[in-house]
Motif scaffolding. Structure first.
Motif, PDB file in Angstrom:
ATOM      1  N   ILE A   1      -7.204   1.036  -3.245  1.00 15.35           N
ATOM      2  CA  ILE A   1      -7.166  -0.269  -3.337  1.00 15.35           C
ATOM      3  C   ILE A   1      -8.306  -1.026  -2.719  1.00 15.35           C
ATOM      4  O   ILE A   1      -8.911  -1.028  -1.339  1.00 15.35           O
ATOM      5  CB  ILE A   1      -5.858  -0.778  -2.279  1.00 15.35           C
TER       6      ILE A   1
ATOM      7  N   VAL B   1      -2.694  -7.006  -6.475  1.00 13.35           N
ATOM      8  CA  VAL B   1      -3.415  -5.944  -6.086  1.00 13.35           C
ATOM      9  C   VAL B   1      -4.391  -5.264  -7.007  1.00 13.35           C
ATOM     10  O   VAL B   1      -4.218  -5.495  -8.176  1.00 13.35           O
ATOM     11  CB  VAL B   1      -2.590  -4.687  -5.767  1.00 13.35           C
TER      12      VAL B   1
ATOM     13  N   GLY C   1      -7.652  -2.433  -7.912  1.00 12.86           N
ATOM     14  CA  GLY C   1      -8.129  -1.319  -7.321  1.00 12.86           C
ATOM     15  C   GLY C   1      -8.874  -0.358  -8.513  1.00 12.86           C
ATOM     16  O   GLY C   1      -8.718  -0.803  -9.322  1.00 12.86           O
TER      17      GLY C   1
ATOM     18  N   THR D   1      -5.866  -6.653  -1.615  1.00 13.29           N
ATOM     19  CA  THR D   1      -4.411  -6.992  -1.906  1.00 13.29           C
ATOM     20  C   THR D   1      -4.521  -8.649  -1.383  1.00 13.29           C
ATOM     21  O   THR D   1      -4.984  -8.959  -0.333  1.00 13.29           O
ATOM     22  CB  THR D   1      -3.671  -6.382  -0.985  1.00 13.29           C
TER      23      THR D   1
ATOM     24  N   ALA E   1       0.878  -1.272   0.048  1.00 12.91           N
ATOM     25  CA  ALA E   1       0.016   0.113   0.009  1.00 12.91           C
ATOM     26  C   ALA E   1       0.706   1.195   0.046  1.00 12.91           C
ATOM     27  O   ALA E   1       0.638   2.110  -0.710  1.00 12.91           O
ATOM     28  CB  ALA E   1      -0.854  -0.021   1.130  1.00 12.91           C
TER      29      ALA E   1
END
Length: 140
Positions: free
Chosen positions: A90, A103, A105, A93, A26
């Motif tokens: 996001i 990931v 998003g 994950t 992140a």
């Protein structure tokens, strides 16, 4: 009793170790967002694997290589107005191993005349003790 204590300690350490990579991942996107928003495409690219095998897919194009991807960004976003302000969100994950994650998003640009947005799927890998994006599939 001692065996139960070791089992609990092992479970705690395992949980802590698996939670940390998602924070590190992140952080990559957070740093990229900050670099983009200050107009620093070279800084933005630091989140990617600096290698000719890095893949970036967008629209109908597949690009290979960090340098080619940076050149495309600089061509398509030549100034602060076209860069706008970037926001990543996001959604998920998923750790594939201790060294790889997917990931998923959303991204959104806010510019004076429009607000383009879309989705992304990233393969993030730990290479040379550093998390980097090795594959990026971004679409509108």
């Amino acid at each position: 009793m001692f065996k139960k204590g070791l089992t609990a300690l092992f479970m705690l350490l395992s949980f802590s170790a698996s939670a940390v990579p998602t924070d590190d991942i992140a952080h990559i996107l957070s740093e990229q967002q900050a670099a983009w928003n200050r107009g620093d495409l070279d800084g933005y690219m630091q989140g990617y694997w600096n290698n000719e095998k890095m893949r970036f897919i967008s629209g109908k194009k597949i690009r290979y290589g960090w340098a080619e991807t940076l050149a495309a960004y600089k061509k398509n976003y030549p100034d602060k107005a076209t860069l706008g302000q970037l926001k990543f969100t996001i959604n998920d994950t998923k750790m594939l191993s201790n060294y790889a994650a997917i990931v998923v998003g959303h991204w959104q640009l806010t510019r004076a005349k429009d607000k383009p947005s879309g989705v992304f799927t990233l393969l993030v890998e730990k290479l040379n003790d550093r998390w980097v994006i090795t594959h990026d599939h971004t679409s509108d």
